[in-house]
Every structure is written in C-alpha cells, then in structure tokens.
Scaffold this motif. Structure first.
Motif, mmCIF file in Angstrom:
data_model
loop_
_atom_site.group_PDB
_atom_site.id
_atom_site.type_symbol
_atom_site.label_atom_id
_atom_site.label_comp_id
_atom_site.label_asym_id
_atom_site.label_seq_id
_atom_site.Cartn_x
_atom_site.Cartn_y
_atom_site.Cartn_z
ATOM 1 N N SER A 1 29.454 -1.350 45.976
ATOM 2 C CA SER A 1 30.320 -1.741 47.094
ATOM 3 C C SER A 1 31.238 -2.894 46.707
ATOM 4 N N LEU B 1 30.392 8.696 46.850
ATOM 5 C CA LEU B 1 29.804 8.565 48.185
ATOM 6 C C LEU B 1 30.341 9.559 49.207
ATOM 7 N N TRP B 2 31.418 10.278 48.867
ATOM 8 C CA TRP B 2 31.905 11.295 49.793
ATOM 9 C C TRP B 2 32.054 12.614 49.022
ATOM 10 N N ASN C 1 23.353 6.902 52.079
ATOM 11 C CA ASN C 1 22.997 7.813 50.987
ATOM 12 C C ASN C 1 21.932 7.220 50.071
ATOM 13 N N LEU D 1 32.609 -0.810 54.755
ATOM 14 C CA LEU D 1 32.425 0.606 55.062
ATOM 15 C C LEU D 1 31.775 1.346 53.907
ATOM 16 N N TYR D 2 32.186 1.026 52.680
ATOM 17 C CA TYR D 2 31.571 1.649 51.513
ATOM 18 C C TYR D 2 30.098 1.263 51.398
ATOM 19 N N MET E 1 28.265 3.388 53.773
ATOM 20 C CA MET E 1 28.184 4.743 53.224
ATOM 21 C C MET E 1 27.097 4.837 52.160
#
Length: 204
Positions: free
Chosen positions: A17, A82-83, A52, A44-45, A48
């Motif tokens: 992050s 992460l996405w 996960n 936000l990261y 996320m």
C-alpha cells in the motif's frame, strides 16, 4: 493462524500500500483510486489488500518472493495484483506470478523496453503508407487491467487502435504474449478512418 505468518502478511500489505506509485501521470488512470490523491488512494489500496488478506496468506514461498520483488522494483504493478487483471478467473497468487513473469521476461529481451509510463518506442514509421501513421509501444495506465504494455497505431499524436498485453514464459520456456485488450476509439469519423487505413495497408 501462525503469528509469524500473520506479521509477514501484514507487512506485505503495508509495504504494497505504501509503495503505490503516486506520480501525477498515474493519477490519470480513470480506474485507479489514485485519482482521489495519494492519501485517499493509498488508503483505498490498503483496504483492498486487507479484503484479500486470506489469498495473500495462502501464497507459497515462491509467490511471496515474487510479491516482494514487485513491491521493491515495480510498485506500479501493485494495483493489478489487487483487482481483476487480464483474466477474471485468476486469483491474487496467479496475478503475482504472471506479473513477475512479465517483468522477468521483459528484462531478458534483446531490445530493451522501458517501463516508464508514456515513454514511447517507435516500431514502424508508416508515413509513406498513410499520413502521420506510426506503430509504437508504450505503457498506459488506462490499460493497467489489461496489460503492462500497449502496442498502438497512431495517426500523429492520436491513438486510433491499441492492443494491451503482457509477456509470459510458459512451462516449456516459450515466450508468450497474453493479450488483455484489443481496443479502437470512439470518435467522429473513426469508421471512415479505419476503412481508409485498411485500404492503404491492403487489408492488414
């Protein structure tokens, strides 16, 4: 959950992050939380990554090593971990391994391709075929979900067609390109432009 593993996992989450690239060029990516600024984007990261965390905990030692390498040398790739990246069925470990494979393979190529956003490498000057036509390779944050490299048809400075991909070596050691996007443009008279360019290049 073993306390040492938990601490290592939390350390990875914090590192990933905090290492997120926050240069102004990266905030241009419409899909990136960085468009909200460095502080909110990194927060936000971090959220996320926490969501996960179970997948991160399940990583084997090789994948953890790949993750650490990405954090250290290619922080711009962390959002793609992460996405969803390239294939919707890939889990986090698969994304990490594919991203690591891409950058490892990239460094082994005979012709160097840099990883800086918006650095363009001219492959073909096609001005004699169509005015302003060129084929270039670059890296664009708008396609970070689809691939680490983009191959583009340009007319002057304008992109008219893009293929986004990443490199990968399979188990046989063969060099592969995994394509995540083939995309044209939505602009006035673009269909006429494509038709004319197709004629000029004899249908290629």
């Amino acid at each position: 959950m073993d306390s040492d593993i938990l601490l290592r996992q939390l350390s990875l989450i914090l590192q990933s992050s905090s290492k997120i690239t926050v240069g102004p060029e990266h905030r241009k990516a419409k899909l990136s939380p960085l468009k909200y600024g460095p502080l909110v984007g990194r927060s936000l990261y971090f959220v996320m990554a926490l969501l996960n965390s179970k997948d991160i905990y399940r990583m084997d030692q090789d994948t953890l090593s790949h993750f650490n390498s990405l954090i250290r040398y290619h922080p711009e790739a962390i959002p793609s971990i992460l996405w969803p990246y390239q294939c919707s069925s890939w889990d986090i470990s698969t994304r990490v391994d594919h991203l690591h494979s891409h950058f490892t393979t990239l460094s082994e190529l005979k012709y160097e391709i840099g990883g800086n956003a918006y650095d363009q490498y001219l492959l073909v000057n096609g001005h004699h075929i169509y005015p302003g036509l060129s084929v270039v390779i670059d890296k664009n944050d708008l396609f970070m979900r689809e691939g680490m490299i983009t191959l583009n048809l340009l007319i002057g400075p304008d992109r008219v067609f893009t293929i986004a991909f990443s490199f990968h070596k399979n188990q046989q050691g063969q060099l592969c390109a995994i394509i995540g996007a083939i995309q044209g443009r939505r602009k006035r008279n673009i269909t006429d432009l494509y038709r004319e360019m197709t004629k000029k290049t004899y249908g290629i």
